[in-house]
Design an enzyme around this catalytic site. Structure first.
Site, mmCIF file in Angstrom:
data_model
loop_
_atom_site.group_PDB
_atom_site.id
_atom_site.type_symbol
_atom_site.label_atom_id
_atom_site.label_comp_id
_atom_site.label_asym_id
_atom_site.label_seq_id
_atom_site.Cartn_x
_atom_site.Cartn_y
_atom_site.Cartn_z
ATOM 1 N N ARG A 192 0.853 -1.183 0.000
ATOM 2 C CA ARG A 192 0.000 0.000 0.000
ATOM 3 C C ARG A 192 0.890 1.235 0.000
ATOM 4 N NH1 ARG A 192 -5.162 -1.638 1.068
ATOM 5 N NH2 ARG A 192 -5.416 -3.587 2.224
ATOM 6 N N ASP A 218 -10.155 0.126 -4.763
ATOM 7 C CA ASP A 218 -10.630 1.492 -4.967
ATOM 8 C C ASP A 218 -9.515 2.522 -4.837
ATOM 9 O OD1 ASP A 218 -10.399 0.966 -2.285
ATOM 10 O OD2 ASP A 218 -12.318 1.819 -1.707
ATOM 11 N N GLY A 219 -8.625 2.360 -3.849
ATOM 12 C CA GLY A 219 -7.506 3.285 -3.709
ATOM 13 C C GLY A 219 -6.565 3.213 -4.892
ATOM 14 N N THR A 220 -6.303 1.997 -5.356
ATOM 15 C CA THR A 220 -5.451 1.800 -6.528
ATOM 16 C C THR A 220 -6.083 2.420 -7.766
ATOM 17 O OG1 THR A 220 -4.591 -0.261 -5.602
ATOM 18 C CG2 THR A 220 -4.339 0.058 -7.971
ATOM 19 N N VAL A 247 -11.601 -7.922 -2.625
ATOM 20 C CA VAL A 247 -12.273 -9.115 -2.128
ATOM 21 C C VAL A 247 -13.602 -8.749 -1.475
ATOM 22 C CG1 VAL A 247 -11.255 -9.154 0.193
ATOM 23 C CG2 VAL A 247 -11.760 -11.311 -0.965
ATOM 24 N N ASP A 248 -13.748 -7.478 -1.035
ATOM 25 C CA ASP A 248 -14.986 -7.033 -0.399
ATOM 26 C C ASP A 248 -16.134 -6.874 -1.390
ATOM 27 O OD1 ASP A 248 -13.370 -6.843 1.792
ATOM 28 O OD2 ASP A 248 -13.334 -4.655 1.871
ATOM 29 N N GLY A 292 -14.791 -6.663 4.997
ATOM 30 C CA GLY A 292 -15.836 -5.751 4.553
ATOM 31 C C GLY A 292 -15.725 -4.434 5.281
ATOM 32 N N ARG A 293 -14.843 -3.556 4.784
ATOM 33 C CA ARG A 293 -14.624 -2.272 5.453
ATOM 34 C C ARG A 293 -15.858 -1.368 5.341
ATOM 35 N NH1 ARG A 293 -9.805 -0.249 6.947
ATOM 36 N NH2 ARG A 293 -10.543 1.846 6.424
ATOM 37 N N ARG A 408 -8.038 -14.341 2.255
ATOM 38 C CA ARG A 408 -7.488 -13.545 1.159
ATOM 39 C C ARG A 408 -6.218 -14.146 0.562
ATOM 40 N NH1 ARG A 408 -4.843 -7.908 2.981
ATOM 41 N NH2 ARG A 408 -2.808 -8.701 3.587
#
Length: 484
Positions: A192, A218-220, A247-248, A292-293, A408
């Site tokens: 990250r 999403d950040g990527t 994965v979420d 699942g953040r 994961r």
């Protein structure tokens, strides 16, 4: 009649039409008849960036797939700009028809490409956390470029975005990646953070990469948008494609993210173990924390698939512990009826209920996301406090299982492996056709090209007002946690 037009595009409207018929509504005042009515649908074709938008002098080449011995192309084999996918496929014909519907270019091979394969230098990078299927995507990108288009200059970028400017790339070929799909994690390594836009794009330019494949969440994807825009600003001959990895399953627009089905399958094993532990103790509770953040898809689907879960807690649905209609009242009744219970909680659920210091509230990870506290550990502690207070002297057991890193890190199952292959090949065909700044993914079961800028800001959250969440509550009989 379908009438498409381009959105934010200088290209002329596509010549595309089709007739869609429907039977008229049957009511007391409108008896059924044998006539069909015509329904008009206007399509808004989302503009897909192309290399020629900034490099208008680029010339097309005939695809080498015409001469590839693996293929026997027919007229229907190649797609064109008139092949589109409608985002919305369900309509209420009793209400007013929306003025227009979004449509996306369909993914697949094109007759003309904008690269000469012998001049392609492709870079592949994986970023963010691990996910089942990462190595499959890498493998299929390499195999697809090599076997379908004859590309021989393919490089792996080590350790995420920072690898562009801080490490030597790894040359990849079909022999090297042959068994990578049988391994969990990512052979290229990941990390990250490390996002330095100027250094990354300068490294792409210095190494002579003209195709970049970015695999991440999403950040990527937000970083990929910046890379694409900077490449466009510098007017570089570089195509950029992203393959969404989370994965979420929280990336929007597309049907699902790769690795999600594997994660649900493995999550059920943890739930089964928690159920056995709970059944095997008086007043036993099996507590499982799943990934699942910001979305609870894994918890939801694992609950529906397992049928051993008594309560499913997700970020989209607030809950409370004490009082009428609360979690503890529900579990108290459950233990009286059955003697055991299983609770599944997504990692992002209940975060606002966990006490934390001011310093913890400000803490961020390397991707800029808020650092979550462990809701499973907190909930286990609260369960024990509640029981000792309300049921002093009675036996009580909580078995807490956190399978996050087990899930994961596994290899993708058969369904996800096939899905990863289709994603990789879709991305290759799109970049070769000159498209750039896009994400490849399925919409309503058909693969499409979606602009990165659109998908990077779209979330796929659980709709707690739809039938799936109602199904969860009917299976678990859990409260809705709505205070009167």
């Amino acid at each position: 009649m379908i009438q498409p037009h381009q959105k934010h595009s200088t290209q002329p409207p596509l010549s595309l039409s089709n007739l869609i018929f429907r039977p008229p509504l049957t009511t007391m005042n409108n008896p059924p008849n044998n006539h069909l009515n015509n329904l008009t649908i206007n399509l808004n074709l989302v503009h897909l960036p192309h290399l020629t938008n900034t490099l208008p002098n680029l010339l097309p080449h005939t695809t080498p797939l015409d001469h590839n011995h693996f293929y026997h192309p027919s007229n229907e084999f190649y797609l064109s700009e008139s092949d589109v996918i409608i985002r919305r496929t369900l309509f209420d014909l009793s209400g007013p028809s929306p003025s227009s519907h979004l449509a996306y270019h369909r993914a697949g091979p094109r007759k003309n490409i904008f690269y000469q394969p012998e001049n392609v230098r492709a870079a592949i990078v994986t970023c963010g956390g691990l996910c089942p299927g990462l190595n499959t995507v890498i493998r299929e990108l390499v195999v697809g470029l090599w076997e379908q288009y004859g590309v021989r200059e393919i490089f792996g970028i080590k350790a995420g975005y920072r690898g562009f400017y801080s490490m030597e790339p790894v040359r990849l070929d079909v022999k090297m990646v042959h068994n990578w799909h049988k391994r969990g994690g990512t052979v290229l390594e990941t990390s990250r953070g490390g996002f330095d836009l100027d250094k990354i794009v300068s490294a792409i330019e210095d190494h002579g990469y003209n195709q970049v494949y970015i695999i991440g969440g999403d950040g990527t994807l937000r970083g990929a948008v910046k890379i694409f825009n900077e490449i466009k600003r510098r007017k570089l001959y570089v195509g950029v494609a992203a393959i969404p990895k989370t994965v979420d399953n929280d990336v929007g627009i597309i049907d699902r993210s790769f690795g999600f089905q594997t994660a649900v399958e493995k999550a059920q094993q943890a739930i089964s173990a928690a159920h056995v532990e709970a059944e095997s103790a008086p007043n036993g509770i099996g507590l499982v924390k799943l990934m699942g953040r910001s979305t609870g898809h894994i918890a939801l689907y694992a609950t529906l698939s397992s049928r051993d879960v008594d309560c499913c807690l997700i970020p989209e649905n607030d809950f409370y512990l004490h009082g009428k209609g609360g979690l503890f009242e529900f579990l108290d009744d459950r233990l009286k009826q059955y003697g055991h219970a299983v609770v599944v909680v997504a990692e992002g659920a209940g975060q606002d209920m966990i006490p934390r210091t001011d310093e913890q509230k400000q803490e961020r990870d390397e991707s800029g996301n808020p650092v979550f506290l462990d809701v499973g550990v907190w909930l286990k502690s609260e369960l024990k406090k509640w029981w000792s207070k309300d049921h002093e002297g009675e036996s009580f057991t909580v078995k807490y299982i956190d399978p996050t890193y087990m899930i994961r890190a596994v290899t993708a199952n058969a369904t996800d492996n096939l899905y990863c292959t289709l994603l990789a090949h879709s991305a290759i065909h799109g970049v070769m056709a000159g498209y750039t700044g896009f994400v490849a993914g399925p919409i309503n079961g058909n693969y499409a090209y979606i602009p990165m800028e659109e998908i990077a800001v779209t979330k796929n959250q659980v709709d707690t007002k739809d039938h799936k969440w109602a199904w969860v509550r009917s299976v678990t009989t859990q409260p809705d946690f709505q205070r009167n």
